[in-house]
Design a protein around this motif. Structure first.
Motif, PDB file in Angstrom:
ATOM      1  N   PHE A 141      16.735   1.393  -9.910  1.00 29.31           N
ATOM      2  CA  PHE A 141      15.741   0.499  -9.774  1.00 29.31           C
ATOM      3  C   PHE A 141      15.336   0.254  -8.299  1.00 29.31           C
ATOM      4  O   PHE A 141      16.135   0.534  -7.403  1.00 29.31           O
ATOM      5  N   TYR A 142      13.999  -0.371  -7.988  1.00 27.96           N
ATOM      6  CA  TYR A 142      13.454  -0.539  -6.641  1.00 27.96           C
ATOM      7  C   TYR A 142      12.328  -1.549  -6.788  1.00 27.96           C
ATOM      8  O   TYR A 142      12.011  -1.790  -7.978  1.00 27.96           O
ATOM      9  N   ARG A 143      12.261  -1.994  -5.728  1.00 34.97           N
ATOM     10  CA  ARG A 143      11.113  -3.316  -5.625  1.00 34.97           C
ATOM     11  C   ARG A 143       9.613  -2.509  -5.744  1.00 34.97           C
ATOM     12  O   ARG A 143       9.312  -1.564  -5.054  1.00 34.97           O
ATOM     13  N   VAL A 144       8.756  -2.990  -6.617  1.00 36.81           N
ATOM     14  CA  VAL A 144       7.437  -2.371  -6.843  1.00 36.81           C
ATOM     15  C   VAL A 144       6.429  -3.342  -6.079  1.00 36.81           C
ATOM     16  O   VAL A 144       5.864  -2.477  -5.196  1.00 36.81           O
ATOM     17  N   GLY A 145       6.471  -4.363  -6.044  1.00 35.89           N
ATOM     18  CA  GLY A 145       5.595  -5.383  -5.278  1.00 35.89           C
ATOM     19  C   GLY A 145       6.489  -6.290  -4.704  1.00 35.89           C
ATOM     20  O   GLY A 145       7.562  -6.277  -4.452  1.00 35.89           O
ATOM     21  N   ASP A 146       5.735  -7.399  -4.342  1.00 36.04           N
ATOM     22  CA  ASP A 146       6.271  -8.578  -3.785  1.00 36.04           C
ATOM     23  C   ASP A 146       7.419  -9.448  -4.884  1.00 36.04           C
ATOM     24  O   ASP A 146       7.033  -9.436  -6.080  1.00 36.04           O
ATOM     25  N   MET A 147       8.311 -10.102  -4.050  1.00 34.22           N
ATOM     26  CA  MET A 147       9.093 -10.939  -5.035  1.00 34.22           C
ATOM     27  C   MET A 147       9.004 -12.325  -4.058  1.00 34.22           C
ATOM     28  O   MET A 147       9.243 -12.360  -2.819  1.00 34.22           O
ATOM     29  N   SER A 148       9.201 -13.332  -4.922  1.00 31.58           N
ATOM     30  CA  SER A 148       8.895 -14.593  -4.242  1.00 31.58           C
ATOM     31  C   SER A 148       9.688 -15.708  -4.938  1.00 31.58           C
ATOM     32  O   SER A 148       9.975 -15.282  -6.406  1.00 31.58           O
ATOM     33  N   VAL A 149      10.111 -16.610  -4.576  1.00 31.10           N
ATOM     34  CA  VAL A 149      10.836 -17.629  -5.045  1.00 31.10           C
ATOM     35  C   VAL A 149      10.097 -19.043  -4.668  1.00 31.10           C
ATOM     36  O   VAL A 149       9.384 -19.143  -3.360  1.00 31.10           O
ATOM     37  N   ALA A 150       9.788 -19.847  -5.657  1.00 27.21           N
ATOM     38  CA  ALA A 150       8.948 -20.836  -5.263  1.00 27.21           C
ATOM     39  C   ALA A 150       9.620 -22.008  -5.890  1.00 27.21           C
ATOM     40  O   ALA A 150      10.485 -22.143  -6.897  1.00 27.21           O
ATOM     41  N   MET A 151       9.477 -23.212  -5.556  1.00 28.88           N
ATOM     42  CA  MET A 151       9.997 -24.533  -5.947  1.00 28.88           C
ATOM     43  C   MET A 151       9.020 -25.534  -6.133  1.00 28.88           C
ATOM     44  O   MET A 151       8.372 -25.906  -5.191  1.00 28.88           O
ATOM     45  N   GLN A 152       8.747 -26.185  -7.247  1.00 27.75           N
ATOM     46  CA  GLN A 152       8.039 -27.403  -7.579  1.00 27.75           C
ATOM     47  C   GLN A 152       8.255 -27.986  -8.785  1.00 27.75           C
ATOM     48  O   GLN A 152       8.866 -27.816  -9.609  1.00 27.75           O
ATOM     49  N   ASN A 153       7.966 -29.404  -8.495  1.00 28.01           N
ATOM     50  CA  ASN A 153       8.258 -30.250  -9.365  1.00 28.01           C
ATOM     51  C   ASN A 153       9.811 -30.174 -10.034  1.00 28.01           C
ATOM     52  O   ASN A 153      10.300 -30.252 -11.178  1.00 28.01           O
ATOM     53  N   ASN A 154      10.790 -30.068  -8.938  1.00 26.50           N
ATOM     54  CA  ASN A 154      12.122 -29.916  -9.083  1.00 26.50           C
ATOM     55  C   ASN A 154      12.582 -28.697  -9.986  1.00 26.50           C
ATOM     56  O   ASN A 154      13.473 -28.948 -10.663  1.00 26.50           O
ATOM     57  N   THR A 155      11.891 -27.857 -10.138  1.00 19.99           N
ATOM     58  CA  THR A 155      12.012 -26.448 -10.965  1.00 19.99           C
ATOM     59  C   THR A 155      11.787 -25.301  -9.945  1.00 19.99           C
ATOM     60  O   THR A 155      10.801 -25.142  -9.141  1.00 19.99           O
ATOM     61  N   ILE A 156      12.865 -24.522  -9.997  1.00 18.39           N
ATOM     62  CA  ILE A 156      12.799 -23.205  -9.132  1.00 18.39           C
ATOM     63  C   ILE A 156      12.051 -21.946 -10.011  1.00 18.39           C
ATOM     64  O   ILE A 156      12.551 -21.874 -11.285  1.00 18.39           O
ATOM     65  N   LYS A 157      11.040 -21.258  -9.396  1.00 19.87           N
ATOM     66  CA  LYS A 157      10.592 -20.096 -10.288  1.00 19.87           C
ATOM     67  C   LYS A 157      10.699 -18.828  -9.482  1.00 19.87           C
ATOM     68  O   LYS A 157      10.457 -18.885  -7.986  1.00 19.87           O
ATOM     69  N   LEU A 158      11.025 -17.878 -10.179  1.00 23.98           N
ATOM     70  CA  LEU A 158      11.428 -16.684  -9.524  1.00 23.98           C
ATOM     71  C   LEU A 158      10.235 -15.727 -10.066  1.00 23.98           C
ATOM     72  O   LEU A 158      10.323 -15.409 -11.227  1.00 23.98           O
ATOM     73  N   HIS A 159       9.715 -14.972  -9.408  1.00 24.34           N
ATOM     74  CA  HIS A 159       8.703 -13.829  -9.743  1.00 24.34           C
ATOM     75  C   HIS A 159       9.134 -12.427  -9.014  1.00 24.34           C
ATOM     76  O   HIS A 159       9.336 -12.424  -7.763  1.00 24.34           O
TER      77      HIS A 159
END
Length: 450
Positions: free
Chosen positions: A296-314
């Protein structure tokens, strides 16, 4: 499978490192009779226990409905502002012994971290900040002095930080940009006397006058503290380790994960034998292997976001060719037939969005799942004429309709993953792994089983 020393941990450190730094650095060993090795071992144990205590405090903190501040954050409250001198109209305004109150009552509005570019954007909100001090106003032949209060409401702090790998392999803060805005401001300068009307007209014509005078000093102080805390924690987490500047820390972390997958025996991966009996028919699959899981390898960007006290991983990852082989046997009555079954998939690409509330009593959620398969090939041997039929059925029809097939399968797979997520006690998993970290120290690797 990501080891705790990977740089992904450092991305979150941009926001939280200040509190962890204080928690990790407060203890010192004052026993002069101990050997250096004993002191080092003692300090490691203290560091690990403090890290665990700090993390447990964070878990409890975010169980609140509206968590303000952050446990252990070394944010000065009040924050001292250097003396200020500014020209106002026909006079000069000097402010001394200035302190800003309420900074520790911040609310994290949002965090967006691009793990590939090592860039973090954060927004922090304060409902109110009080600035108090002493002033002296000299205008023409008049002079006034006394205490003053400035009340700022709906204060919003924006921060943009970039990390980089220096030539010597150290990960450090390359740039920090900050700005402070507010929604409303009221001022109270006492003892102005007959100069009050003049000064008030100046303030009304330039309502940000006092704020603009304090802002550069506040930003300068915040920049220095934040930069020192981030760099100190980066050095503490990485130790003597050096990173290559020819590859991003994220891609290096992925490379380490590939090695970890292989070392754990997942590539090649041995599938359990399968047996199925129906009447006089018995079907077996034995000695089944899959290769390429660790490609496996990274195809595109990877991001981590936090909003409304919730962490989102893309994340968007892909694999190189996945291949497999299995030996099969069919028994029917007194006859039997054996053969082999081989397959290959050109690539598998996944786009995944998952989220986890900072209130760890809640379960993780999978918000989106998209699967893309490359060309599939099957080779069967041992079934005679049926080999050609099976190969034609798999090699032609699924390849023509694989996008439609994936669209149909994505939702059931997503639901199955969510069912697994619903069984995870996130808080227990974190505490168990912290206890494991305290036991194993530097040999620890995170284990989060579904």
């Amino acid at each position: 499978m990501f080891k705790t020393r990977t740089w992904i941990t450092l991305s979150f450190g941009l926001l939280f490192c200040s509190s962890f730094h204080r928690a990790l650095a407060e203890d010192e060993d004052n026993e002069s009779t101990e050997s250096d090795e004993a002191k080092d071992e003692h300090n490691v144990r203290v560091t690990e226990s403090r890290l665990a205590a700090q993390l447990f405090a964070v878990l409890e903190h975010y169980k609140q409905e509206d968590p303000l501040g952050f446990p252990g954050a070394p944010i000065p409250d009040p924050m001292e502002v250097p003396d200020i001198r500014k020209s106002v109209g026909m006079g000069t305004l000097s402010m001394s012994k200035v302190k800003a109150y309420g900074l520790s009552k911040f609310r994290i509005d949002s965090i967006d971290a691009d793990l590939k570019e090592m860039v973090v954007d954060a927004g922090i909100q304060l409902d109110k900040m009080d600035v108090k001090g002493l002033y002296t106003l000299n205008a023409l032949f008049s002079r006034a002095n006394g205490p003053f209060t400035v009340v700022l409401k709906n204060v919003f702090v924006k921060a943009h930080a970039t990390l980089s790998v220096e030539r010597d392999g150290r990960l450090t803060t390359e740039q920090i940009k900050m700005d402070i805005t507010f929604g409303d401001m009221t001022t109270d300068f006492q003892n102005l006397g007959f100069m009050g009307n003049l000064f008030q007209s100046i303030v009304n014509s330039a309502p940000t006058l006092v704020f603009d005078a304090m802002k550069p000093f506040m930003l300068q102080e915040a920049d220095k503290k934040l930069r020192d805390e981030i760099n100190g924690n980066l050095e503490k987490f990485l130790g003597d380790r050096r990173l290559p500047n020819s590859i991003s820390p994220l891609d290096m972390a992925i490379a380490e994960s590939r090695r970890e997958v292989r070392s754990r025996g997942y590539d090649p991966y041995h599938l359990p034998d399968y047996n199925r009996t129906a009447g006089i028919f018995t079907f077996q699959l034995v000695n089944s292997w899959i290769w390429g899981v660790a490609s496996f390898y990274r195809v595109g960007d990877m991001s981590v976001a936090m909003q409304n006290n919730t962490i989102k991983l893309h994340f968007h990852v892909g694999t190189q060719e996945i291949a497999g082989e299995s030996h099969w046997e069919i028994d029917f009555g007194l006859a039997s037939r054996t053969g082999t079954f081989k397959f290959s998939i050109q690539y598998i690409r996944l786009t995944v969005d998952v989220s986890q509330a900072l209130d760890t009593r809640k379960r993780p959620r999978i918000n989106d799942l998209q699967i893309d398969l490359g060309n599939m090939q099957v080779r069967s041997d041992g079934a005679g004429t049926l080999d050609y039929i099976a190969e034609a059925a798999v090699n032609i029809l699924p390849n023509l309709l694989r996008y439609q097939i994936m669209d149909v399968l994505e939702n059931p797979i997503k639901m199955r993953i969510q069912e697994k997520f619903d069984t995870i006690d996130v808080e227990k998993a974190i505490k168990d792994n912290i206890e494991k970290f305290e036991t194993m120290g530097s040999n620890f690797s995170f284990d989060f089983k579904l």
